[in-house]
Scaffold this motif. Structure first.
Motif, mmCIF file in Angstrom:
data_model
loop_
_atom_site.group_PDB
_atom_site.id
_atom_site.type_symbol
_atom_site.label_atom_id
_atom_site.label_comp_id
_atom_site.label_asym_id
_atom_site.label_seq_id
_atom_site.Cartn_x
_atom_site.Cartn_y
_atom_site.Cartn_z
ATOM 1 N N ASN A 119 0.829 -1.205 0.000
ATOM 2 C CA ASN A 119 0.000 0.000 0.000
ATOM 3 C C ASN A 119 0.868 1.261 0.000
ATOM 4 N N LEU A 120 1.942 1.228 0.774
ATOM 5 C CA LEU A 120 2.856 2.371 0.815
ATOM 6 C C LEU A 120 3.566 2.555 -0.526
ATOM 7 N N ALA A 121 3.885 1.431 -1.167
ATOM 8 C CA ALA A 121 4.513 1.504 -2.485
ATOM 9 C C ALA A 121 3.553 2.117 -3.503
ATOM 10 N N ASN A 122 2.283 1.758 -3.398
ATOM 11 C CA ASN A 122 1.286 2.341 -4.295
ATOM 12 C C ASN A 122 1.136 3.840 -4.049
ATOM 13 N N ASP A 123 1.294 4.240 -2.785
ATOM 14 C CA ASP A 123 1.277 5.668 -2.471
ATOM 15 C C ASP A 123 2.449 6.379 -3.150
ATOM 16 N N VAL A 124 3.596 5.721 -3.173
ATOM 17 C CA VAL A 124 4.772 6.276 -3.832
ATOM 18 C C VAL A 124 4.494 6.460 -5.326
ATOM 19 N N GLN A 125 3.897 5.439 -5.933
ATOM 20 C CA GLN A 125 3.602 5.524 -7.364
ATOM 21 C C GLN A 125 2.615 6.644 -7.663
ATOM 22 N N GLU A 126 1.570 6.760 -6.864
ATOM 23 C CA GLU A 126 0.574 7.811 -7.085
ATOM 24 C C GLU A 126 1.210 9.194 -6.932
ATOM 25 N N ALA A 127 2.046 9.339 -5.912
ATOM 26 C CA ALA A 127 2.691 10.632 -5.678
ATOM 27 C C ALA A 127 3.625 10.993 -6.831
ATOM 28 N N MET A 128 4.372 10.012 -7.322
ATOM 29 C CA MET A 128 5.278 10.284 -8.441
ATOM 30 C C MET A 128 4.503 10.610 -9.716
ATOM 31 N N ASP A 129 3.430 9.884 -9.973
ATOM 32 C CA ASP A 129 2.642 10.150 -11.174
ATOM 33 C C ASP A 129 2.047 11.560 -11.136
ATOM 34 N N ASN A 130 1.581 11.984 -9.959
ATOM 35 C CA ASN A 130 1.064 13.343 -9.812
ATOM 36 C C ASN A 130 2.177 14.366 -10.045
ATOM 37 N N ARG A 131 3.353 14.075 -9.516
ATOM 38 C CA ARG A 131 4.494 14.974 -9.669
ATOM 39 C C ARG A 131 4.910 15.063 -11.134
ATOM 40 N N TYR A 132 4.959 13.927 -11.794
ATOM 41 C CA TYR A 132 5.356 13.891 -13.198
ATOM 42 C C TYR A 132 4.371 14.693 -14.056
ATOM 43 N N ALA A 133 3.077 14.518 -13.776
ATOM 44 C CA ALA A 133 2.056 15.256 -14.537
ATOM 45 C C ALA A 133 2.177 16.758 -14.280
ATOM 46 N N SER A 134 2.458 17.122 -13.038
ATOM 47 C CA SER A 134 2.575 18.551 -12.726
ATOM 48 C C SER A 134 3.804 19.150 -13.400
ATOM 49 N N TYR A 135 4.860 18.351 -13.561
ATOM 50 C CA TYR A 135 6.030 18.872 -14.272
ATOM 51 C C TYR A 135 5.697 19.136 -15.734
ATOM 52 N N GLN A 136 4.912 18.259 -16.349
ATOM 53 C CA GLN A 136 4.534 18.466 -17.747
ATOM 54 C C GLN A 136 3.791 19.790 -17.909
ATOM 55 N N ASP A 137 2.909 20.097 -16.941
ATOM 56 C CA ASP A 137 2.196 21.376 -16.977
ATOM 57 C C ASP A 137 3.174 22.533 -16.838
ATOM 58 N N LEU A 138 4.102 22.413 -15.887
ATOM 59 C CA LEU A 138 5.096 23.456 -15.659
ATOM 60 C C LEU A 138 5.960 23.668 -16.902
ATOM 61 N N HIS A 139 6.368 22.583 -17.516
ATOM 62 C CA HIS A 139 7.214 22.666 -18.703
ATOM 63 C C HIS A 139 6.495 23.392 -19.841
ATOM 64 N N THR A 140 5.231 23.059 -20.047
ATOM 65 C CA THR A 140 4.449 23.705 -21.104
ATOM 66 C C THR A 140 4.316 25.197 -20.852
ATOM 67 N N ILE A 141 4.016 25.571 -19.620
ATOM 68 C CA ILE A 141 3.855 26.982 -19.272
ATOM 69 C C ILE A 141 5.176 27.721 -19.427
ATOM 70 N N TYR A 142 6.267 27.075 -19.041
ATOM 71 C CA TYR A 142 7.562 27.739 -19.168
ATOM 72 C C TYR A 142 7.914 27.964 -20.638
ATOM 73 N N GLU A 143 7.618 26.994 -21.472
ATOM 74 C CA GLU A 143 7.855 27.165 -22.910
ATOM 75 C C GLU A 143 7.051 28.342 -23.457
ATOM 76 N N GLU A 144 5.794 28.445 -23.023
ATOM 77 C CA GLU A 144 4.956 29.563 -23.465
ATOM 78 C C GLU A 144 5.539 30.890 -22.981
ATOM 79 N N SER A 145 6.084 30.877 -21.770
ATOM 80 C CA SER A 145 6.713 32.075 -21.221
ATOM 81 C C SER A 145 7.942 32.470 -22.036
ATOM 82 N N LEU A 146 8.716 31.488 -22.433
ATOM 83 C CA LEU A 146 9.882 31.763 -23.276
ATOM 84 C C LEU A 146 9.474 32.413 -24.597
#
Length: 216
Positions: A123-150
């Motif tokens: 269960n704790l390992a699944n929590d790790v996976q969920e947290a990483m997937d959320n983090r990875y998705a949030s980075y994709q959003d950040l990357h897109t916004i930063y590109e638009e800013s550039l």
């Protein structure tokens, strides 16, 4: 002009002694390899990007202090700022590459989760996976916004070279650019929050496992 909003990276731990499940050892190895990739790739892009933004802010200040009698100097400064934007694009590409590479290694750990026999640990390992997937998705959003800013930054410097540029057009573009900076600030905060959640989940997994680790 805005400074770079520093994003955080996943923490790393030192593996001291392991006993029992080979799956647990393998998971730890993959998670730490992923963290090391980010620490060596993602993190090292942060300061150069912030330095480049501060340099561009200085160039912008110099440009707006000049009048059109110094047009050649305006063009020179604007071209220097545009070159700096190009450097930031390269740094952003390096940043994304390390995030992608780290995530690919992380998935090696996920492949070993099914080997865990302890239900609480799973269960704790699944929590790790969920947290990483959320983090990875949030980075994709950040990357897109930063590109638009550039893109908006580059357009601004190009506009400043236009001898026929009117104040209304410039003001509208600056407002759009500032709005994008605010979106980037919010996206960075989201990414940092997800990074903290991931680090907390990983620490909880380690503490519940049979691994003896020391956190850095």
């Amino acid at each position: 002009m805005s400074k770079r909003f520093i994003a955080t990276v996943a923490f790393s731990s030192l593996f001291l002694v392991a006993c029992g499940q080979t799956a647990t050892e393998s998971i730890h190895s993959s998670l730490e390899e992923a963290a090391e990739i980010e620490n060596e790739g993602f993190d090292e892009q942060q300061q150069p990007m912030m330095d480049a933004e501060e340099h561009e802010a200085e160039l912008y200040s110099q440009i707006v202090d000049l009048d059109m009698d110094a047009y050649d100097e305006i063009v020179r400064l604007a071209d220097e700022a545009i070159a700096s934007v190009g450097e930031r694009r390269e740094l952003l590409a390096n940043e994304q590459e390390s995030i992608e590479e780290g995530y690919n290694v992380f998935e090696n750990a996920v492949a070993d989760f099914s080997e865990l026999e302890d239900e609480n640990l799973l269960n704790l390992a699944n929590d790790v996976q969920e947290a990483m997937d959320n983090r990875y998705a949030s980075y994709q959003d950040l990357h897109t916004i930063y590109e638009e800013s550039l893109n908006l930054d580059e357009q601004l410097y190009e506009m400043l070279k236009d001898e026929e540029l009117d104040a209304e057009t410039l003001t509208a573009h600056i407002e759009e650019t500032n709005q994008k900076y605010e979106e980037r600030r919010e996206a960075t905060e989201q990414f940092n929050e997800h990074t903290t959640a991931y680090n907390d989940a990983k620490r909880a997994f380690y503490e519940a496992s049979d691994l003896e680790v020391r956190f850095e």
